[in-house]
Design a protein around this motif. Structure first.
Motif, PDB file in Angstrom:
ATOM      1  N   HIS A  22       0.700  -0.637   0.342  1.00 19.96           N
ATOM      2  CA  HIS A  22      -0.256   0.109  -0.109  1.00 19.96           C
ATOM      3  C   HIS A  22       0.981   1.419  -0.147  1.00 19.96           C
ATOM      4  O   HIS A  22       0.215   2.220  -0.752  1.00 19.96           O
ATOM      5  CB  HIS A  22      -1.066   0.077   0.862  1.00 19.96           C
ATOM      6  N   SER A  23       1.752   1.119   0.561  1.00 20.79           N
ATOM      7  CA  SER A  23       3.160   2.178   1.215  1.00 20.79           C
ATOM      8  C   SER A  23       3.163   2.932  -0.956  1.00 20.79           C
ATOM      9  O   SER A  23       4.008   4.034  -1.172  1.00 20.79           O
ATOM     10  CB  SER A  23       4.479   1.715   1.635  1.00 20.79           C
ATOM     11  N   SER A  24       3.550   1.361  -1.810  1.00 21.28           N
ATOM     12  CA  SER A  24       3.757   1.685  -2.539  1.00 21.28           C
ATOM     13  C   SER A  24       2.846   2.320  -3.766  1.00 21.28           C
ATOM     14  O   SER A  24       3.332   3.048  -4.629  1.00 21.28           O
ATOM     15  CB  SER A  24       4.510   0.025  -3.527  1.00 21.28           C
ATOM     16  N   LEU A  28       3.517   6.192  -5.619  1.00 19.48           N
ATOM     17  CA  LEU A  28       3.748   6.111  -7.056  1.00 19.48           C
ATOM     18  C   LEU A  28       2.509   7.053  -7.758  1.00 19.48           C
ATOM     19  O   LEU A  28       2.710   7.542  -8.641  1.00 19.48           O
ATOM     20  CB  LEU A  28       3.185   4.670  -6.895  1.00 19.48           C
ATOM     21  N   ASP A  29       0.975   6.590  -6.787  1.00 13.99           N
ATOM     22  CA  ASP A  29      -0.339   7.317  -6.913  1.00 13.99           C
ATOM     23  C   ASP A  29       0.175   9.331  -6.485  1.00 13.99           C
ATOM     24  O   ASP A  29       0.192  10.301  -7.647  1.00 13.99           O
ATOM     25  CB  ASP A  29      -0.744   7.018  -6.459  1.00 13.99           C
ATOM     26  N   ILE A  30       1.284   9.081  -5.509  1.00  6.43           N
ATOM     27  CA  ILE A  30       2.050  10.722  -5.649  1.00  6.43           C
ATOM     28  C   ILE A  30       2.733  11.320  -6.316  1.00  6.43           C
ATOM     29  O   ILE A  30       2.346  12.777  -6.846  1.00  6.43           O
ATOM     30  CB  ILE A  30       2.056  11.413  -4.174  1.00  6.43           C
ATOM     31  N   ARG A  33       1.023  11.898 -10.002  1.00  5.82           N
ATOM     32  CA  ARG A  33       0.063  13.159  -9.328  1.00  5.82           C
ATOM     33  C   ARG A  33       0.683  14.539  -9.820  1.00  5.82           C
ATOM     34  O   ARG A  33       0.471  15.184 -10.485  1.00  5.82           O
ATOM     35  CB  ARG A  33      -0.730  13.068  -8.194  1.00  5.82           C
ATOM     36  N   ALA A  34       1.672  14.190 -10.034  1.00  7.40           N
ATOM     37  CA  ALA A  34       3.272  15.129  -9.585  1.00  7.40           C
ATOM     38  C   ALA A  34       2.833  15.605 -11.063  1.00  7.40           C
ATOM     39  O   ALA A  34       3.427  17.105 -11.283  1.00  7.40           O
ATOM     40  CB  ALA A  34       3.499  15.193  -8.414  1.00  7.40           C
ATOM     41  N   VAL A  35       3.575  14.109 -11.659  1.00 10.60           N
ATOM     42  CA  VAL A  35       3.959  14.396 -13.076  1.00 10.60           C
ATOM     43  C   VAL A  35       2.296  14.761 -13.726  1.00 10.60           C
ATOM     44  O   VAL A  35       2.857  15.991 -14.528  1.00 10.60           O
ATOM     45  CB  VAL A  35       4.489  12.967 -13.330  1.00 10.60           C
ATOM     46  N   ARG A  36       1.673  14.218 -13.311  1.00  8.10           N
ATOM     47  CA  ARG A  36       0.281  14.959 -13.716  1.00  8.10           C
ATOM     48  C   ARG A  36       0.519  16.719 -14.088  1.00  8.10           C
ATOM     49  O   ARG A  36      -0.461  17.355 -14.726  1.00  8.10           O
ATOM     50  CB  ARG A  36      -1.053  14.340 -13.648  1.00  8.10           C
TER      51      ARG A  36
END
Length: 389
Positions: A22-24, A28-30, A33-36
């Motif tokens: 879940h941490s990974s 990865l989701d953060i 989102r930052a790249v988007r």
């Protein structure tokens, strides 16, 4: 008891695995989102960088294309219509090695041919200088009323003749040095262009297709080497013009010295009816120098009589060199202005033509240098009396 310990370990292992998973996903989701969120700013920055790169590359062509529109009231205040820096407008935008090599070859061929005669004339003037020194001694111990004044004038003439002979010799040496310097720069230019051609990427390779490749292109290397060769040639011409003007000034001073000597001689009422160029020889004869038991009397008398001719020949040689140099200086300014204008794509000179023209120019200069040295050695042998019957 053992079963409980095994269960606890399995639960702990499962909990750690779940937490790491879940941490990974969370990290990865953060990141995604930052790249988007950065997609738009990065796109804008990349667009601005590519636009500025294209504008720099195409600024000259755009300025030329929009030049007719600069007469409009609003467009005339835009950056495309702003006046360029005068020094920047003279920077070459393309290369024309064939024209430069032709200019160098024709100029140095004339200068080298003339420098051979200049070296011989400098020795003749130097020999006449020694004879004039003997004449000054003869005048100082003569019965002339103005013997001291005339002797001083002759001594001044001797000093000026020495300076003139040295300046003629220096001019000939500077011409040879300029040829060697230009040949060295042209050789470096040819090696640089050949190396750029060898290291240039293939037309459809990945490197050639990258729009933001920052290394110098082959065309930029050619223009840089052309600018260096043209600047070296221009500087060499300007230095030779200065040397030729110094030699011409010294020859004019020598003529003034002869005029001063003639005025004093005429005030003495000495029967000297010879022409201006044979004044010293006639004075030598009048004072009895040819009757003295001096060695090489006839040779000294001949040198004094021919001194005016030597001066006129040297003056003609220097004037011809100055005309050649000034004409070439104007031609180089025309060439500099021509290559400072935007290049027509259809009129671009192929790379192999640049290399062949430099190679042919080097061979032409080398052959001219060798021929000039051979002729100079022949002239020196004749002037110094070597190899004559």
């Amino acid at each position: 008891m053992d079963k409980e310990n095994v269960v606890d370990k399995e639960q702990i292992r499962e909990a750690l695995t779940t937490t790491a998973h879940h941490s990974s996903i969370y990290i990865l989701d953060i990141f995604l989102r930052a790249v988007r969120l950065m997609r738009i700013p990065l796109s804008i920055m990349l667009f601005l960088w590519m636009l500025s790169f294209a504008m720099i590359r195409l600024s000259g062509a755009l300025r030329t294309a929009f030049a007719p529109m600069c007469y409009l009231p609003v467009v005339s205040r835009s950056a495309l219509c702003a006046p360029l820096d005068p020094s920047a407008s003279q920077v070459p935008k393309w290369a024309d090695f064939p024209q430069l090599m032709e200019a160098q070859g024709s100029t140095f061929e004339k200068l080298l041919a003339g420098s051979v005669g200049g070296s011989g004339l400098s020795i003749e003037i130097r020999k006449a200088e020694f004879a004039t020194a003997d004449l000054a001694t003869l005048v100082r111990h003569s019965d002339l009323k103005s013997n001291d004044v005339l002797a001083d004038l002759l001594s001044t003439f001797v000093k000026d003749a020495k300076k003139t002979a040295r300046s003629l010799t220096k001019l000939s040496s500077r011409i040879g040095g300029a040829v060697d310097n230009v040949m060295a720069v042209n050789g470096y230019a040819m090696r640089t262009i050949q190396e750029a051609e060898k290291n240039a990427p293939a037309p459809y390779s990945l490197t050639a297709l990258i729009p933001f490749y920052t290394g110098p292109t082959t065309q930029e290397v050619i223009v840089d080497t052309f600018t260096s060769a043209m600047d070296t040639f221009s500087v060499a011409i300007q230095r030779l013009i200065l040397e030729a003007e110094v030699s011409l000034h010294n020859l004019d001073v020598l003529e003034e010295d002869l005029s001063s000597v003639r005025e004093v001689v005429m005030r003495e009422d000495v029967d000297v009816t010879a022409e201006h160029s044979e004044l010293l020889g006639a004075l030598w004869t009048k004072l009895g120098g040819n009757k003295r038991a001096l060695r090489d009397t006839d040779r000294r008398l001949g040198l004094l009589k021919d001194l005016g001719d030597y001066r006129r020949q040297a003056q003609a040689h220097v004037v011809a060199a100055l005309q050649t140099l000034n004409s070439m200086s104007e031609d180089m300014e025309d060439l500099r202005e021509r290559v400072a204008t935007p290049e027509l794509i259809d009129g671009r000179i192929p790379l192999h033509v640049h290399i062949e023209s430099i190679q042919n120019g080097l061979e032409r200069l080398q052959e001219g240098r060798v021929r000039a040295k051979e002729r100079e050695e022949d002239v020196m042998r004749k002037v110094l009396g070597f190899g004559t019957d």
